[in-house]
Scaffold this motif. Structure first.
Motif, PDB file in Angstrom:
ATOM      1  N   TYR A 110       0.824  -1.201   0.000  1.00  0.00           N
ATOM      2  CA  TYR A 110       0.000   0.000   0.000  1.00  0.00           C
ATOM      3  C   TYR A 110       0.864   1.258   0.000  1.00  0.00           C
ATOM      4  N   ASP A 113       2.330   1.804  -3.484  1.00  0.00           N
ATOM      5  CA  ASP A 113       1.304   2.314  -4.388  1.00  0.00           C
ATOM      6  C   ASP A 113       0.974   3.764  -4.089  1.00  0.00           C
ATOM      7  N   SER A 180       5.917  -1.818  -8.078  1.00  0.00           N
ATOM      8  CA  SER A 180       4.557  -2.375  -8.108  1.00  0.00           C
ATOM      9  C   SER A 180       4.401  -3.417  -9.206  1.00  0.00           C
TER      10      SER A 180
END
Length: 310
Positions: A110, A113, A180
């Motif tokens: 998270y 991102d 990612s």
């Protein structure tokens, strides 16, 4: 289910397939049309700059003499960003996918991102107001002890706003993109491949070298090329961090410039032939980006024999 209801359901399914197929084809054609329109606009608007007398172009030596140093500066900044970001991004992706506990891995995913969602101007402000000042003493040290190397030749910039600082900021910006995508690729490695390597006595790192990295090679290349595209086209961060000037081999002196920053800094006040010159610079960047994508596709095609589809 009766025969009539079954037939109706199949008919509705075929109609849905046709609608989806048509929508997908229309979207693909729309993308090609937009790309062609952008390319056509750039070419038409660039023609006056490409055909103008040399003395009418900034610098007085013609368009290609004007654009060549900026292209070199663009490539230097992008290469610096990839050299710094790629090994870090792959290491972070491997840690998240194969080493970190599941709860920690989810949190780190998270955070990575979230870094990708930060606007570029924020990175530029951080680089200009904090990083440039803090890294300036390191540039002085490099100029003093490693100045015999052309890329570290002094005198170092007193403000720290150099092409190396711009490359470092760009590396931070492309890091979450490469991380990612690489993480998602590593997570798709077939479990049977990993378990087979471990069953043969391989350590976790040996398993990664034998199973994960070969499987993820095309995806890693795609992620790197996507990061390269971001680095090539970045505007505001470079404009804030870099003290532009003439092309120089030293990475710690003031100077150099990128195409995107050149357009952003000069377009608002440009008029006449200067506008066409900047659009022609944009055409050059368009061609470079298209060439990078084509090379990436060629590399991926050559190494697709060990992919998830096979």
């Amino acid at each position: 289910m009766t025969t009539n209801s079954l037939t109706t359901s199949q008919g509705a399914g075929r109609a849905g397939d046709k609608v989806f197929s048509g929508a997908a084809m229309a979207a693909g054609c729309l993308i090609l049309a937009v790309l062609f329109g952008v390319a056509l606009f750039l070419v038409v608007q660039a023609i006056p700059a490409l055909t103008a007398p040399a003395e009418d172009i900034q610098g007085g030596n013609g368009f290609f003499a004007y654009i060549a140093p900026i292209v070199v500066g663009t490539l230097i900044a992008a290469v610096i960003a990839l050299v710094i970001a790629t090994p870090v991004a792959i290491g972070v992706a491997l840690f998240i996918s194969h080493y970190a506990p599941r709860r920690l891995a989810a949190g780190l995913g998270y955070v990575v991102d979230l870094l990708a969602a930060i606007p570029s101007v924020v990175y530029g402000a951080w680089g200009a107001s904090f990083l440039a000042k803090e890294i300036s003493p390191a540039y002085d040290w490099l100029a003093t002890y490693l100045g015999w190397i052309p890329i570290f030749e002094g005198p170092a910039s007193a403000t720290g706003k150099t092409i190396l600082t711009a490359g470092i900021v760009l590396s931070v910006m492309v890091l979450p993109i490469i991380t990612s995508l690489s993480r998602e690729i590593f997570l798709q490695t077939p479990k049977l491949h990993e378990e087979a390597a471990l069953a043969l006595g391989a350590t976790r790192w040996e398993m990664i070298k034998m199973a994960v990295l070969p499987f993820g090679r095309p995806g890693i290349i795609s992620a790197i090329m996507l990061g390269l595209g971001r680095a090539l086209g970045e505007t505001m961060a470079v404009a804030l961090v870099l003290s532009s000037g003439v092309l120089t081999a030293s990475l710690i002196q003031s100077g150099n410039q990128t195409i995107a920053a050149e357009i952003a800094l000069n377009f608002p006040e440009a008029s006449g032939l200067k506008v066409n010159t900047l659009i022609a610079a944009g055409l050059v960047l368009f061609v470079i980006t298209l060439g990078v994508n084509m090379i990436a596709r060629w590399i991926i095609t050559r190494h697709k024999e060990f992919s998830g589809a096979n």
